[in-house]
Design a protein around this motif. Structure first.
Motif, PDB file in Angstrom:
ATOM      1  N   ASN A  31       0.864  -1.185   0.000  1.00  0.00           N
ATOM      2  CA  ASN A  31       0.000   0.000   0.000  1.00  0.00           C
ATOM      3  C   ASN A  31       0.897   1.230   0.000  1.00  0.00           C
ATOM      4  N   ARG A  32       1.188   1.750  -1.174  1.00  0.00           N
ATOM      5  CA  ARG A  32       2.150   2.844  -1.295  1.00  0.00           C
ATOM      6  C   ARG A  32       1.623   4.134  -0.675  1.00  0.00           C
ATOM      7  N   ARG A  33       0.336   4.343  -0.682  1.00  0.00           N
ATOM      8  CA  ARG A  33      -0.216   5.531  -0.050  1.00  0.00           C
ATOM      9  C   ARG A  33       0.006   5.477   1.448  1.00  0.00           C
ATOM     10  N   ALA A  34      -0.252   4.332   2.063  1.00  0.00           N
ATOM     11  CA  ALA A  34      -0.035   4.194   3.503  1.00  0.00           C
ATOM     12  C   ALA A  34       1.444   4.301   3.838  1.00  0.00           C
ATOM     13  N   MET A  35       2.287   3.790   2.961  1.00  0.00           N
ATOM     14  CA  MET A  35       3.731   3.889   3.206  1.00  0.00           C
ATOM     15  C   MET A  35       4.187   5.345   3.218  1.00  0.00           C
ATOM     16  N   THR A  36       3.519   6.190   2.447  1.00  0.00           N
ATOM     17  CA  THR A  36       3.852   7.613   2.409  1.00  0.00           C
ATOM     18  C   THR A  36       3.281   8.358   3.598  1.00  0.00           C
ATOM     19  N   GLU A  37       2.028   8.081   3.940  1.00  0.00           N
ATOM     20  CA  GLU A  37       1.321   8.912   4.899  1.00  0.00           C
ATOM     21  C   GLU A  37       1.327   8.360   6.320  1.00  0.00           C
ATOM     22  N   GLU A  38       1.385   7.027   6.491  1.00  0.00           N
ATOM     23  CA  GLU A  38       1.201   6.443   7.819  1.00  0.00           C
ATOM     24  C   GLU A  38       2.493   5.965   8.470  1.00  0.00           C
ATOM     25  N   TYR A  39       3.398   5.375   7.702  1.00  0.00           N
ATOM     26  CA  TYR A  39       4.666   4.889   8.290  1.00  0.00           C
ATOM     27  C   TYR A  39       5.823   5.125   7.319  1.00  0.00           C
ATOM     28  N   PRO A  40       6.037   6.423   6.972  1.00  0.00           N
ATOM     29  CA  PRO A  40       7.067   6.727   5.979  1.00  0.00           C
ATOM     30  C   PRO A  40       8.488   6.420   6.448  1.00  0.00           C
ATOM     31  N   GLU A  41       8.813   6.699   7.731  1.00  0.00           N
ATOM     32  CA  GLU A  41      10.177   6.426   8.201  1.00  0.00           C
ATOM     33  C   GLU A  41      10.496   4.943   8.100  1.00  0.00           C
ATOM     34  N   GLU A  42       9.558   4.122   8.521  1.00  0.00           N
ATOM     35  CA  GLU A  42       9.734   2.671   8.430  1.00  0.00           C
ATOM     36  C   GLU A  42       9.926   2.239   6.979  1.00  0.00           C
TER      37      GLU A  42
END
Length: 837
Positions: free
Chosen positions: A286-297
């Motif tokens: 889920n690239r959107r979640a990777m950007t908005e929810e857990y970007p550092e991870e």
């Protein structure tokens, strides 16, 4: 490095008087002079303050060697007038009486008190265009507020999103907010010049420096605020507008920027990394979640690959694999870049005091009426004798014969037709600026290849089946803002007969604009050489990211990629060297859009005078780099490769953003909650320091104020030396107040202060509302929606938002049958053959 042709520019013969200082007014005039206008710069006997800004060779102050001044005032002649002298104002008015354009950027009250207000000047010269550039415009509650570039960045919405979330907001580096506003003033002035050619009278161009970025940059975030209630935030090294990975990361020898919005690009990137087990896990799909929810991870998964390689190795691999990923160039790397060198971008010119210097070159390349670097910036009073003896150098400017009556209050560009082949932001915004000013803009799309901003699940509405029913392309508010006032047709250029149909439309158009990669229009059969056969005086604007030529012409680039290549991204960060990089707005897209709009109106005026059309190349990389003259001069003069400097200013302190307490308040307001409220404060001289000291001392009972009387803060140079201690003391005081309280107290004492605003603050702010920065439009699928308004106000030929963005193919019947005369039966056959779809 090469020098540009001496052929007349598109504004040759236009006479301009500039009474400007620092950046915005002088850059407006410089932009016009680069295109051939004859500009006389008027300075007080002490000179433009930019002469004292630097950079200076060897860091030795000299008013004739300031890099910022030399950059801003090339191509001008210079005179000095003491307006305090008995005949000073009259001497300036006499000079203005000979001009076509008067540009000023002094406070409204000060300029009016000198008798240089528009009504007075118009009485002397009814054909005069007066361009007034002020921090907040000539109308509205804040019209008399003082502001420096730091405050403009805060008011315009740029600072709030720039920086790390746990640290203070950052102004856009290198006075770029003022450059942005100054260039907009030049575009608006040229639009007004076209209007004057028709109606025969001048007008007032009112530019609010803060409104320009608020509208053209922060306005992009308005739908997210309206429909999701998100006013914005600082995302640090990542861009909130895209999908993972879209960030700035350390490489072995600097930083890189990667932005892969398309799935195929991301898949090629994963292939380059080699087999990555994590890429198959649901959490990392889920690239959107990777950007908005857990970007550092998420970024930690790819950061080691970059850290092990040099910038050039990463760039080479990215180019080979068609991945949008480039080095974050330092300004020195930009000046020495092989691509820009091969294109002859950098210009060399000798200055009598400063010696040979390197200047950024043409941000647009006109085929027939080129941008020119003709003369170095004037020394103080250099042209007094000749100017006061004979006036302007240029002869009476050529003007086209008026074709008929042109009533006042009519759109300035209503006699022109524009074909917009653009997609996403840059070209569509350029065409939108022309449409707002009255041009008939026809947007060319197809259902097979829609504008990218129509794609994806929209943020408006809760119809989760909208994609299945084909409604989602009509429910994208960002698309609606960039494409209002346009007509829309759908033509599939891959179908036989489609190109011939569009050729008929070209033959009845004035401008064709696109932001495709080099060669795309040629391969479609719609290149410039073809179009000029159809209409010899056509103006064609191409907007390739890296230009039509050069070793990197095929680089895949979006706004962050262009920003990284330009040299600006590497200067976005904190004074301790922490690189942020991202600006949270598509800066380079908006910069390129303004340049394309300027290219269009300047080329149209050249055509109106000479009958000649032409091709204009607007290289987005070069356009963005062209505003970095101060850093380029520092590199040339001192070999200094500027890195991040935070909000520090070489001559001003305090000069920063300071945390405030949160509470509902009167405007200027802040809607972002108590945890992230800030105010910008800038003190320009010792008199303003005394004023802010007095304001704090009068705020009794809140915080000790003895520090305001310390000797080390009494003079500017010492304040700059001790700025960190000063910031600490001042921050303790601001933390006890809301941003609005601080602003009101300090502005009352003549100190530049303003809240750091996000889009939510701007939307409810009474000043932006009074100046109609936001307008409501009815859309057939969305209903009433708010869009950003005009970046400038023209008194006699104002722009407006008149029509909602077109539905897919909404105007096919009107354009093809009524405009082109295609019989209805033929159009029906074209629809069945999917030529029109």
């Amino acid at each position: 490095m090469t020098n540009i042709s001496t052929q007349p520019g598109p504004l040759a013969g236009v006479k301009v008087v500039e009474y400007g200082r620092n950046v915005s007014g002088p850059f407006c005039a410089r932009t016009l002079s680069d295109l051939g206008a004859d500009v006389v710069k008027v300075e007080p006997p002490a000179g433009d303050p930019a002469r004292r800004h630097g950079p200076f060779p060897g860091d030795l102050p000299d008013p004739e060697k300031s890099g910022l001044f030399l950059f801003l005032n090339a191509n001008k002649r210079g005179v000095t007038i003491d307006l305090a002298a008995p005949d000073g104002a009259k001497r300036l008015r006499d000079l203005i009486g000979q001009a076509d354009v008067f540009i000023e950027n002094y406070p409204v009250g000060e300029i009016d008190a000198l008798g240089l207000d528009y009504d007075s000047l118009k009485a002397d010269n009814p054909r005069l265009l007066v361009t007034s550039v002020t921090p907040f415009g000539r109308t509205g509650p804040y019209r008399d507020y003082k502001a420096y570039d730091l405050n403009i960045s805060a008011a315009g919405g740029m600072s709030y999103g720039t920086g790390f979330p746990e640290r203070e907001p950052l102004a856009t580096p290198l006075l770029q907010s003022s450059f942005f506003a100054g260039f907009a003033a030049a575009v608006a002035t040229t639009v007004a010049l076209l209007a004057r050619d028709q109606m025969g009278e001048g007008q007032l161009i009112d530019i609010s420096e803060s409104q320009v970025p608020a509208v053209l940059l922060n306005g992009y975030h308005l739908p997210t605020f309206i429909y999701r209630g998100i006013p914005g935030r600082r995302w640090g090294n990542r861009m909130s507008l895209g999908l993972f990975p879209n960030c700035v990361l350390p490489a072995k020898d600097g930083h890189i920027c990667i932005d892969t919005p398309q799935l195929a690009q991301y898949q090629r990137f994963l292939a380059l990394l080699g087999k990555q087990p994590w890429s198959e896990e649901p959490r990392y799909r889920n690239r959107r979640a990777m950007t908005e929810e857990y970007p550092e991870e998420s970024e930690a998964l790819i950061a080691p690959w970059f850290a092990e390689r040099t910038k050039e190795d990463i760039f080479r691999l990215s180019m080979e694999n068609r991945i949008p990923c480039v080095p974050v160039k330092t300004i020195g790397e930009t000046v020495q870049d092989a691509h820009l060198a091969e294109r002859g971008f950098w210009q060399s010119m000798e200055h009598p005091a400063a010696g040979p210097l390197t200047y950024p070159g043409p941000p647009y390349r006109f085929q027939r009426s080129p941008w020119q670097l003709r003369r170095p910036a004037p020394q103080l009073g250099q042209h007094n004798r000749e100017t006061f003896a004979i006036g302007f150098e240029s002869s009476t400017p050529q003007e086209p014969a008026r074709t008929g009556p042109h009533p006042k209050k009519q759109p300035a560009l209503e006699r022109y037709r524009v074909l917009d082949f653009g997609t996403a932001w840059a070209a569509p915004m350029a065409a939108q600026l022309l449409a707002d000013m009255g041009a008939q803009v026809i947007k060319v799309e197809s259902r097979a290849k829609m504008d990218g901003l129509r794609l994806g699940r929209p943020i408006v509405g809760d119809d989760i089946a909208g994609g299945d029913s084909g409604q989602w392309p009509e429910l994208q508010p960002v698309f609606h803002g960039l494409n209002r006032n346009k007509l829309g047709i759908t033509v599939d250029l891959k179908q036989p007969g489609a190109v011939d149909l569009l050729k008929r439309l070209v033959s009845q158009s004035d401008v064709v604009i696109n932001n495709f990669s080099p060669g795309v229009m040629d391969r479609l059969g719609l290149g410039y050489e073809v179009l000029r056969e159809l209409r010899p005086d056509i103006v064609m604007i191409g907007m390739p990211a890296a230009g039509d030529s050069g070793p990197l012409k095929d680089v895949l680039a979006y706004a962050p990629i262009v920003l990284a290549l330009s040299g600006l991204m590497g200067m976005v960060g904190y004074e301790d060297g922490a690189v942020v990089g991202e600006l949270q707005s598509a800066w380079s897209d908006a910069v390129a859009a303004q340049h394309a709009a300027m290219a269009a109106v300047a080329a149209l005026r050249h055509r109106d005078v000479t009958g000649q059309g032409q091709y204009v190349e607007v290289c987005q990389w070069e356009a963005t780099t062209s505003w970095l003259g101060e850093a380029v001069m520092d590199w040339t003069m001192n070999g200094r490769d500027r890195g991040p400097r935070g909000n520090a200013d070489p001559a001003m302190a305090p000069h920063n953003t300071y945390r405030c307490r949160g509470e509902l308040e009167e405007a200027p307001s802040a809607s972002s909650g108590p945890e992230d409220l800030w105010v910008s404060i800038a003190v320009g001289d010792d008199e303003e320091w005394q004023a802010i000291s007095l304001a704090i001392q009068q705020d009794v009972g809140n915080v000790p104020s003895a520090w305001t009387r310390e000797a080390r803060f009494a003079e500017a140079s010492s304040r700059v030396e001790h700025r960190h201690d000063l910031d600490g003391f001042l921050g303790e005081w601001t933390a006890l107040h809301t941003p609005g309280e601080v602003t009101t107290m300090l502005q009352r004492h003549g100190v530049a202060a303003f809240p750091v605003m996000n889009i939510g603050d701007q939307f409810v702010d009474p000043h932006f509302q009074a100046r109609e920065a936001w307008v409501e439009m009815e859309h057939p699928m969305v209903g009433a929606e708010w869009l950003y308004g005009q970046p400038w106000n023209l008194s006699e030929t104002p722009g407006s938002v008149r029509r909602h963005a077109p539905l897919l193919g909404e105007h096919n019947e009107f354009i093809f049958t009524e405009l082109l005369g295609v019989p209805p039966a033929t159009l029906t056959r074209l629809v069945k053959a999917q030529v029109v779809r």
